[in-house]
Scaffold this active site. Structure first.
Site, short mmCIF file in Angstrom:
data_model
loop_
_atom_site.label_atom_id
_atom_site.label_comp_id
_atom_site.label_asym_id
_atom_site.label_seq_id
_atom_site.Cartn_x
_atom_site.Cartn_y
_atom_site.Cartn_z
N THR A 197 -5.88 -70.69 -43.55
CA THR A 197 -4.51 -70.81 -43.27
C THR A 197 -3.79 -71.66 -44.33
O THR A 197 -4.63 -72.85 -44.47
CB THR A 197 -4.19 -70.99 -42.03
OG1 THR A 197 -2.86 -71.42 -41.89
CG2 THR A 197 -5.32 -72.10 -41.36
N GLY A 221 -2.16 -64.76 -40.35
CA GLY A 221 -1.10 -65.04 -41.88
C GLY A 221 -2.09 -65.04 -42.89
O GLY A 221 -3.00 -65.75 -42.77
N ASP A 234 -1.66 -73.60 -43.48
CA ASP A 234 -1.31 -74.88 -42.80
C ASP A 234 -2.25 -75.92 -42.72
O ASP A 234 -1.77 -77.18 -42.39
CB ASP A 234 -1.09 -74.45 -41.16
CG ASP A 234 0.08 -73.27 -41.29
OD1 ASP A 234 0.82 -73.05 -42.03
OD2 ASP A 234 -0.04 -72.63 -40.29
N ARG A 264 -1.60 -59.41 -36.80
CA ARG A 264 -1.79 -60.07 -35.64
C ARG A 264 -1.67 -59.12 -34.46
O ARG A 264 -0.55 -58.54 -34.32
CB ARG A 264 -0.58 -61.09 -35.32
CG ARG A 264 -0.46 -62.31 -36.70
CD ARG A 264 0.32 -63.40 -36.41
NE ARG A 264 0.16 -64.41 -37.23
CZ ARG A 264 0.98 -64.71 -38.07
NH1 ARG A 264 1.96 -64.26 -38.49
NH2 ARG A 264 0.63 -66.05 -38.85
N ASP A 282 -4.50 -76.72 -40.34
CA ASP A 282 -4.33 -77.18 -38.97
C ASP A 282 -5.60 -76.90 -38.21
O ASP A 282 -5.32 -76.85 -36.99
CB ASP A 282 -3.09 -76.58 -38.26
CG ASP A 282 -3.03 -75.21 -38.21
OD1 ASP A 282 -3.93 -74.32 -38.97
OD2 ASP A 282 -2.20 -74.60 -37.68
O1 F6P Z 1 0.12 -69.93 -40.42
C1 F6P Z 1 0.80 -69.41 -41.60
C2 F6P Z 1 2.30 -69.44 -41.40
O2 F6P Z 1 2.79 -69.26 -42.72
C3 F6P Z 1 2.87 -70.59 -41.02
O3 F6P Z 1 3.05 -71.58 -41.90
C4 F6P Z 1 4.05 -70.00 -40.66
O4 F6P Z 1 4.74 -70.74 -39.66
C5 F6P Z 1 4.01 -68.68 -40.08
O5 F6P Z 1 2.64 -68.27 -40.80
C6 F6P Z 1 4.83 -67.53 -40.58
O6 F6P Z 1 4.15 -66.21 -39.98
P1 F6P Z 1 4.87 -64.95 -40.27
O7 F6P Z 1 4.39 -64.57 -41.67
O8 F6P Z 1 4.37 -64.04 -39.28
O9 F6P Z 1 6.22 -65.02 -40.41
#
Ligand code: F6P
Length: 328
Positions: free
Chosen positions: A130, A15, A132, A76, A134
């Site tokens: 990220t 992401g 997050d 990804r 995390d």
């Molecule tokens: O890891 C970053 C993030 O934005 C998370 O907070 C969220 O759960 C996920 O990616 C969303 O992913 P995508 O953009 O693939 O929907």
């Protein structure tokens, strides 16, 4: 520095996060400073397998420090999770004389990097990016500060309309399995209640807190809900549940979604990106590998990638206490 590395590849994966461009810029400029060639890899590990490369120099990264997203784009990749995929990527690296990689992303990016580095004895350094926050071993990940400010700004705006109409708003924020965005933005925007994945205090606590809010004279309320929280109800079900039990509340739901991932990086994220980008190139030139460049109490540190991926989730219980006290 014992410099056997002549060409470094840089990619962004997973992401996207505000500050990724600033990190790429810092990596490219540090390479230029140390007279090392730099190659940008488009679309993360997917582009690595396909040889989607571009030589970058100090001028290639002009005027991007202030831009959200990542100009190298992100992906990804499922194929990179296979040995065959990683072999294909390694062939592209040797074909293009790339000796080492800087990978900018989150835990998925680092996990791929650890496998790749071990299988092909390739020096790899990670930069945590990220929204997050995390990743273990670093106080902050790139993009988190910007996302927090975006969320607080959005909640402030929702607060205006909530207040005009005496409404209760449920606001969902991102964070995957981490509650950092929810907890910090919730405190920063003065939320009445904050639901995070790290602790499930049950929906009863939320009802109780809303009852108390009403009795104390509050006319509008904000409940911040982390997307990964563990009550077993999604945000719309939570809103319905409250509607059933507390009829005098006029309730609305707002899911902030991907606006949290975009926008100009904050100054904090730009400076962090610059420090980590320089640190990543210097680590590679020092002969380090399989490490993440993180921030620990203002200091740039090198942490094994395995620790970054597998370490304990850092959850600040003190923040929950502060949130409870300041929302009475
Ligand atoms: O890891 C970053 C993030 O934005 C998370 O907070 C969220 O759960 C996920 O990616 C969303 O992913 P995508 O953009 O693939 O929907």
């Amino acid at each position: 520095m014992a410099n056997t590395i002549k060409k470094i590849g840089v990619l962004t994966s997973g992401g996207d996060a505000p500050g990724m461009n600033a990190a790429i810029r810092a990596v490219v400029r540090a390479c230029s400073f140390y007279n090392v060639d730099c190659v940008g890899v488009y679309r993360g590990y997917q582009g690595l397998m396909e040889g989607d490369f571009e030589e970058l120099n100090a001028r290639s990264v002009r005027n991007i420090i202030n831009k959200g997203g990542t100009f190298l784009k992100s992906a990804r990749s499922m194929e990179f999770k296979t040995v065959e995929g990683r072999k294909r990527a390694y062939e592209q690296l040797t074909k293009n004389n790339i000796d080492a990689l800087v990978v900018i992303g989150g835990d998925g990016t680092f996990t791929g990097g650890v496998y790749f580095s071990k299988e092909f004895d390739l020096p790899i350094v990670g930069i945590p990016a990220t929204i997050d926050n995390d990743i273990s071993g670093t106080d902050f990940t790139l993009g988190y500060d910007t996302a927090l400010n975006t969320v607080v700004d959005a909640i402030d705006k929702i607060r205006d309309t909530a207040s005009s109409h005496n409404r209760l708003f449920f606001i969902e924020v991102m964070g995957r399995d981490a509650g950092d965005i929810a907890l910090n933005s919730g405190i920063g925007a003065g939320a009445e209640e904050i639901l995070i994945p790290e602790e499930d205090e049950g929906v009863e606590r939320m009802l109780e807190s809303l009852r108390k809010s009403k009795m104390s004279g509050k006319l509008s309320s904000i409940i911040v809900v982390a997307e990964g929280e563990k009550s077993g109800k999604n945000i719309f079900q939570l809103a319905e549940y409250v509607e059933e039990h507390l009829e005098d509340y006029d309730i609305r739901v707002s899911v902030l979604g991907h606006i949290q991932r975009g926008g100009r990086p904050s100054c904090f994220d730009r400076v962090l990106a610059s420090k980590l980008g320089v640190g990543a190139v210097e680590a590679l030139l020092d002969g380090d590998s399989k490490v993440m460049i993180g921030l620990n109490h203002q200091h740039v540190v090198r942490v094994p990638l395995t620790v970054a991926i597998n370490g304990e989730a850092k959850y600040d219980k003190e923040l929950r206490r502060v949130a409870d006290i300041t929302s009475v």
